[in-house]
Write an enzyme that holds these catalytic residues in place. Structure first.
Site, mmCIF file in Angstrom:
data_model
loop_
_atom_site.group_PDB
_atom_site.id
_atom_site.type_symbol
_atom_site.label_atom_id
_atom_site.label_comp_id
_atom_site.label_asym_id
_atom_site.label_seq_id
_atom_site.Cartn_x
_atom_site.Cartn_y
_atom_site.Cartn_z
ATOM 1 N N LYS A 10 0.831 -1.209 0.000
ATOM 2 C CA LYS A 10 0.000 0.000 0.000
ATOM 3 C C LYS A 10 0.865 1.257 0.000
ATOM 4 O O LYS A 10 2.064 1.202 0.296
ATOM 5 C CB LYS A 10 -0.899 -0.015 1.247
ATOM 6 C CG LYS A 10 -1.939 -1.132 1.262
ATOM 7 C CD LYS A 10 -2.855 -0.969 2.477
ATOM 8 C CE LYS A 10 -3.960 -2.009 2.496
ATOM 9 N NZ LYS A 10 -4.946 -1.747 3.575
ATOM 10 N N TYR A 50 -12.881 -3.038 -2.655
ATOM 11 C CA TYR A 50 -13.382 -2.794 -1.302
ATOM 12 C C TYR A 50 -14.915 -2.723 -1.256
ATOM 13 O O TYR A 50 -15.486 -2.057 -0.389
ATOM 14 C CB TYR A 50 -12.753 -1.520 -0.732
ATOM 15 C CG TYR A 50 -11.308 -1.698 -0.288
ATOM 16 C CD1 TYR A 50 -10.867 -2.887 0.303
ATOM 17 C CD2 TYR A 50 -10.382 -0.670 -0.424
ATOM 18 C CE1 TYR A 50 -9.550 -3.051 0.708
ATOM 19 C CE2 TYR A 50 -9.050 -0.829 -0.016
ATOM 20 C CZ TYR A 50 -8.655 -2.024 0.550
ATOM 21 O OH TYR A 50 -7.347 -2.183 0.966
ATOM 22 N N ASN A 113 -2.139 0.373 7.086
ATOM 23 C CA ASN A 113 -1.648 -0.896 7.629
ATOM 24 C C ASN A 113 -0.749 -1.668 6.649
ATOM 25 O O ASN A 113 -0.678 -2.890 6.682
ATOM 26 C CB ASN A 113 -2.817 -1.747 8.146
ATOM 27 C CG ASN A 113 -3.844 -2.033 7.076
ATOM 28 O OD1 ASN A 113 -3.641 -1.701 5.911
ATOM 29 N ND2 ASN A 113 -4.939 -2.658 7.447
ATOM 30 N N HIS A 116 -2.169 -5.089 1.755
ATOM 31 C CA HIS A 116 -3.401 -5.852 1.569
ATOM 32 C C HIS A 116 -2.983 -7.276 1.236
ATOM 33 O O HIS A 116 -2.056 -7.474 0.427
ATOM 34 C CB HIS A 116 -4.251 -5.316 0.414
ATOM 35 C CG HIS A 116 -5.302 -6.297 -0.011
ATOM 36 N ND1 HIS A 116 -6.498 -6.427 0.659
ATOM 37 C CD2 HIS A 116 -5.302 -7.255 -0.983
ATOM 38 C CE1 HIS A 116 -7.191 -7.416 0.102
ATOM 39 N NE2 HIS A 116 -6.489 -7.933 -0.888
ATOM 40 N N GLU A 127 -9.153 -11.525 -6.975
ATOM 41 C CA GLU A 127 -8.301 -10.326 -6.846
ATOM 42 C C GLU A 127 -7.110 -10.383 -7.801
ATOM 43 O O GLU A 127 -6.723 -9.365 -8.379
ATOM 44 C CB GLU A 127 -7.828 -10.189 -5.398
ATOM 45 C CG GLU A 127 -8.983 -9.866 -4.450
ATOM 46 C CD GLU A 127 -8.574 -9.809 -2.989
ATOM 47 O OE1 GLU A 127 -7.401 -10.118 -2.670
ATOM 48 O OE2 GLU A 127 -9.431 -9.452 -2.157
HETATM 49 P P1 ADP Z 1 -8.083 -6.520 5.673
HETATM 50 O O1 ADP Z 1 -7.244 -5.548 4.869
HETATM 51 O O2 ADP Z 1 -7.390 -6.921 6.954
HETATM 52 O O3 ADP Z 1 -8.540 -7.710 4.862
HETATM 53 P P2 ADP Z 1 -10.748 -5.308 5.453
HETATM 54 O O4 ADP Z 1 -10.971 -6.000 4.147
HETATM 55 O O5 ADP Z 1 -11.843 -5.398 6.491
HETATM 56 O O6 ADP Z 1 -9.395 -5.754 6.175
HETATM 57 O O7 ADP Z 1 -10.529 -3.740 5.185
HETATM 58 C C1 ADP Z 1 -9.815 -3.298 4.082
HETATM 59 C C2 ADP Z 1 -8.963 -2.117 4.490
HETATM 60 O O8 ADP Z 1 -9.796 -1.029 4.857
HETATM 61 C C3 ADP Z 1 -8.084 -2.370 5.719
HETATM 62 O O9 ADP Z 1 -6.865 -3.007 5.389
HETATM 63 C C4 ADP Z 1 -7.873 -0.966 6.243
HETATM 64 O O10 ADP Z 1 -6.865 -0.277 5.496
HETATM 65 C C5 ADP Z 1 -9.216 -0.319 5.954
HETATM 66 N N1 ADP Z 1 -10.150 -0.435 7.106
HETATM 67 C C6 ADP Z 1 -10.973 -1.479 7.404
HETATM 68 N N2 ADP Z 1 -11.666 -1.229 8.530
HETATM 69 C C7 ADP Z 1 -11.280 0.003 8.957
HETATM 70 C C8 ADP Z 1 -11.624 0.842 10.074
HETATM 71 N N3 ADP Z 1 -12.525 0.442 10.982
HETATM 72 N N4 ADP Z 1 -11.005 2.033 10.191
HETATM 73 C C9 ADP Z 1 -10.102 2.447 9.270
HETATM 74 N N5 ADP Z 1 -9.727 1.715 8.196
HETATM 75 C C10 ADP Z 1 -10.312 0.510 8.044
#
Ligand code: ADP
Length: 155
Positions: A10, A50, A113, A116, A127
């Site tokens: 990212k 997303y 974070n 992905h 994906e």
């Molecule tokens: P992951 O990336 O762990 O599979 P998700 O698919 O639920 O998690 O979410 C996609 C991305 O959206 C996350 O990696 C994060 O960057 C962002 N995200 C998800 N939930 C939140 C939240 N509650 N607050 C801020 N960012 C979020």
């Protein structure tokens, strides 16, 4: 089972200078890099990617955060690669992610974070098709293959 999975480095990974560190982890684990390219994600791609977050109040903010710089999309292959890579990724919220995981070691944020990673074999296939053309995924054998797996493990 031999699987391919998608990793997206990212904007937070690029901007924090962590590309080498993160790819080193997958490389040293023994995963095979089957595809890798830098690209600028679009709003349309992120609406698909997303879609499960479309109703969240922070949906637009997350999409914006993924477009602020180019990203690097990677395809890693290995036995049970989806689960292995997901375990190395850690929990979504970097503050909660376990030490030793990528997010646990490098992130203080829910949103920013670092990576992905696909969360199931079904989603990995969808994906990978979203971000790679078939000819951008390469089939070659690691020189170290026989030292990454026992002879009965790679199937
Ligand atoms: P992951 O990336 O762990 O599979 P998700 O698919 O639920 O998690 O979410 C996609 C991305 O959206 C996350 O990696 C994060 O960057 C962002 N995200 C998800 N939930 C939140 C939240 N509650 N607050 C801020 N960012 C979020």
């Amino acid at each position: 089972m031999i699987q391919k999975t998608l990793v997206i480095l990212k904007p937070s990974c690029l901007m924090r200078g962590l590309v080498g560190e993160v790819t080193r982890r997958f490389e040293q684990k023994g995963l095979r890099l089957a595809g890798m390219k830098m690209c600028q994600l679009t709003d349309a791609q992120l609406n698909e990617h997303y879609a499960h977050l479309a109703e969240k109040p922070f949906f637009q903010r997350i999409k914006d955060s993924m477009m602020i710089t180019p990203v690097i999309v990677c395809c890693y292959e290995g036995v049970d690669a989806v689960e292995v890579v997901r375990a190395m990724t850690g929990a979504t919220n970097g503050r909660k992610a376990a030490p030793g995981t990528i997010r646990g070691d490098f992130s203080m944020s829910f949103q920013e974070n670092i990576v992905h990673t696909s969360d199931s074999p079904e989603n990995a296939a969808i994906e990978l098709a979203r971000f790679f053309k078939p000819e951008e995924i390469f089939d070659y054998k690691l020189a170290a293959h026989g030292f990454v797996y026992a002879s009965d493990e790679y199937n």
